[in-house]
Write an enzyme that holds these catalytic residues in place. Sequence first.
Site, PDB file in Angstrom:
ATOM      1  N   GLU A  29     -12.533  14.852 -48.974  1.00 38.09           N
ATOM      2  CA  GLU A  29     -12.844  13.922 -48.860  1.00 38.09           C
ATOM      3  C   GLU A  29     -12.976  12.323 -47.621  1.00 38.09           C
ATOM      4  OE1 GLU A  29     -15.774  14.461 -50.463  1.00 38.09           O
ATOM      5  OE2 GLU A  29     -15.151  14.881 -51.608  1.00 38.09           O
ATOM      6  N   HIS A  30     -13.988  12.109 -47.221  1.00 39.49           N
ATOM      7  CA  HIS A  30     -14.449  11.027 -45.490  1.00 39.49           C
ATOM      8  C   HIS A  30     -12.904  11.151 -44.820  1.00 39.49           C
ATOM      9  CE1 HIS A  30     -16.794   7.468 -47.734  1.00 39.49           C
ATOM     10  NE2 HIS A  30     -16.121   8.322 -48.653  1.00 39.49           N
ATOM     11  N   THR A  31     -12.744  12.918 -45.144  1.00 38.73           N
ATOM     12  CA  THR A  31     -12.121  12.996 -43.396  1.00 38.73           C
ATOM     13  C   THR A  31     -13.163  13.171 -42.543  1.00 38.73           C
ATOM     14  OG1 THR A  31     -11.825  15.382 -44.896  1.00 38.73           O
ATOM     15  CG2 THR A  31     -10.075  14.197 -45.066  1.00 38.73           C
ATOM     16  N   ASP A  32     -14.632  13.627 -43.194  1.00 37.75           N
ATOM     17  CA  ASP A  32     -14.654  14.272 -41.807  1.00 37.75           C
ATOM     18  C   ASP A  32     -15.833  13.183 -40.672  1.00 37.75           C
ATOM     19  OD1 ASP A  32     -17.511  13.182 -43.411  1.00 37.75           O
ATOM     20  OD2 ASP A  32     -18.502  14.432 -43.784  1.00 37.75           O
ATOM     21  N   GLY A 116     -24.856  13.402 -55.749  1.00 37.23           N
ATOM     22  CA  GLY A 116     -24.211  12.950 -54.250  1.00 37.23           C
ATOM     23  C   GLY A 116     -23.361  14.560 -54.211  1.00 37.23           C
ATOM     24  N   SER A 119     -29.389  16.614 -51.534  1.00 40.81           N
ATOM     25  CA  SER A 119     -30.336  16.915 -51.079  1.00 40.81           C
ATOM     26  C   SER A 119     -30.501  16.534 -50.036  1.00 40.81           C
ATOM     27  CB  SER A 119     -30.962  16.212 -52.462  1.00 40.81           C
ATOM     28  OG  SER A 119     -31.021  14.862 -53.077  1.00 40.81           O
ATOM     29  N   SER A 120     -30.443  15.352 -49.806  1.00 37.29           N
ATOM     30  CA  SER A 120     -31.069  14.564 -48.446  1.00 37.29           C
ATOM     31  C   SER A 120     -30.843  16.418 -47.229  1.00 37.29           C
ATOM     32  CB  SER A 120     -30.570  13.527 -48.261  1.00 37.29           C
ATOM     33  OG  SER A 120     -29.381  13.693 -48.099  1.00 37.29           O
ATOM     34  N   GLU A 152     -29.860  11.042 -39.689  1.00 39.01           N
ATOM     35  CA  GLU A 152     -28.793  10.259 -40.738  1.00 39.01           C
ATOM     36  C   GLU A 152     -28.085   9.613 -40.291  1.00 39.01           C
ATOM     37  OE1 GLU A 152     -28.648  10.591 -44.000  1.00 39.01           O
ATOM     38  OE2 GLU A 152     -28.547  12.601 -44.485  1.00 39.01           O
ATOM     39  N   ASP A 164     -21.606  17.633 -44.681  1.00 46.12           N
ATOM     40  CA  ASP A 164     -23.249  17.785 -45.979  1.00 46.12           C
ATOM     41  C   ASP A 164     -24.040  18.824 -44.807  1.00 46.12           C
ATOM     42  OD1 ASP A 164     -21.732  16.100 -47.445  1.00 46.12           O
ATOM     43  OD2 ASP A 164     -23.704  14.531 -47.371  1.00 46.12           O
TER      44      ASP A 164
HETATM   45  C1  GLA Z   1     -21.246  11.574 -48.253  1.00 40.90           C
HETATM   46  C2  GLA Z   1     -21.333  11.798 -46.512  1.00 40.90           C
HETATM   47  C3  GLA Z   1     -20.123  13.096 -45.796  1.00 40.90           C
HETATM   48  C4  GLA Z   1     -18.617  12.702 -46.691  1.00 40.90           C
HETATM   49  C5  GLA Z   1     -18.460  12.947 -47.841  1.00 40.90           C
HETATM   50  C6  GLA Z   1     -16.991  12.157 -48.035  1.00 40.90           C
HETATM   51  O1  GLA Z   1     -21.122  13.401 -48.382  1.00 40.90           O
HETATM   52  O2  GLA Z   1     -22.370  12.475 -46.601  1.00 40.90           O
HETATM   53  O3  GLA Z   1     -20.734  13.126 -44.686  1.00 40.90           O
HETATM   54  O4  GLA Z   1     -18.616  11.489 -45.463  1.00 40.90           O
HETATM   55  O5  GLA Z   1     -19.149  12.077 -48.421  1.00 40.90           O
HETATM   56  O6  GLA Z   1     -16.481  13.041 -47.939  1.00 40.90           O
END
Ligand code: GLA
Length: 354
Positions: A29-32, A116, A119-120, A152, A164
Site C-alpha cells: 500500500e502506497h508503494t505504487d 476504495g 470504481s473510478s 486522474e 488501480d
Molecule cells: C489509491 C491510489 C493508488 C494507491 C493506493 C494506495 O487506491 O489510487 O494509486 O496509491 O491508493 O496503495
Amino acid sequence: MISEAFKTVFDTSPLVTRFTPGRVNLIGEHTDYNGGLVLPTALELGVNLALSPRSDNKIHIHSDKFDDIAIRAISDTATEHWSDYIVGAVIIANETGLLSGGVNVAVSTTLPFGAGLSSSAAVIVSILKAGRELNHGQHTDTEIAVLARRVENEFIGMPCGIMDQMAVAIARPGQALSLNTETLNYDLIDLPSQHKMVVMHSGQFRRLSEGRYKVRKEECDAIKIVLGHNNICQISDAEFASLSHLSAPLQRRAKHCMTEQRRTVKAAKALRDNDMQTFGALMNESHISMRDDFEITLPEIDRLVEDSVKLGALGARMTGGGFGGCIVACVPANITKMWVQDLIKVNPQSFFVC
Ligand code: GLA
C-alpha cells in the site's frame, strides 16, 4: 443489462458494451508512487459500460446512480461532478486517437460507493478500452492503464499511482497481479482455492480527493528530494538510517515504504508457494505499518482488522488509499460464511462486499 439501459435513454443500441472489474489490493500500500511492488486482484464486482460515438463534441452520460443525464463537452474542465471521470477519459481518448468526437455513455456499477475498490479507475479504463475496440486501436492494456492514470493525475487532479489502473485493465478474479510499479513488469499468481480473500466495508466512507492522500504523496515527495532519487521502497537499511535528521513523521513514512516493499516481495513468494500462514502474517504486519508508520487507518478499521484475526482470519488489513473504506482478510474457505456473520455481529457498522 447495460445495453437495455442505454437503449432506453438514447433510443438506439450501443456500439460497444464492456465490463471492467474493480480491484482489491492484497498488500503493497502506497508503494505504487514510490517505486515499489503491489499485489492487487480483480473483483467479480465492477463497472458495466455501453457507448456509442456522437457526430458532435458532446458527451451525454447516464448513470444508474443518478437520475439526470449529464451533458458535457470535450472542451470541458473538471467540475467535481460525478461525470468528470468519463469526461476526462473521453478527452484523453480524443487526444490519443482512441476516440474522435463526443459519445453517448450509459454506466452502471456493482461496486459500493466510497469503498476504495477503484470504481473510478474501472470507469476510465472502460471508456479507453471501448474507444480502442471501436477504432481498432493498437494500444496495449499497459498503455491504456498509463493513459487512465493521466486522467486522474492531470484532469481530476488526484495524484494517484498506477496500481488501480493496471489492476482493472489487466488482472482477473482468482489471480493476483504482482506488479513492479517502476518498470510496469508484472506477472499473475493464482490465488489459493482453500482460502478466500474476503472484502468487508468498514462502514467508514471516504473520498481520496479529500486531500489526505495528497498529503502523504507530498510527504513522500519531500523524502525523495532528500534521498536524491524516487525509489523510497528500495532503500537499504543504511540509506534509511541516513534519514535520521528528518522529522519523526517523515521517518515513519519512509519506514513504511521500505518495510511494505519487503513484506510485499515476501507475500508474492508466499502466494506462489501457497504458504497462506506466512501471507496472512504479512497482511497483519502491513496493517500495523499503515496504522503506526504511514498513519492512514482509523480506529474503527483497526478494530475490524483485530476482530477479523480473532475470529479466524489468517491475516487482515485495511486496503486502498486509507482513511476509511474496506479491509481484506484471508479466511479459510470452510469458515467464511460464519466468519462474516460473527464479524458483523461485533462490528455492526461493517458490511460484506465480496
Ligand atoms: C489509491 C491510489 C493508488 C494507491 C493506493 C494506495 O487506491 O489510487 O494509486 O496509491 O491508493 O496503495
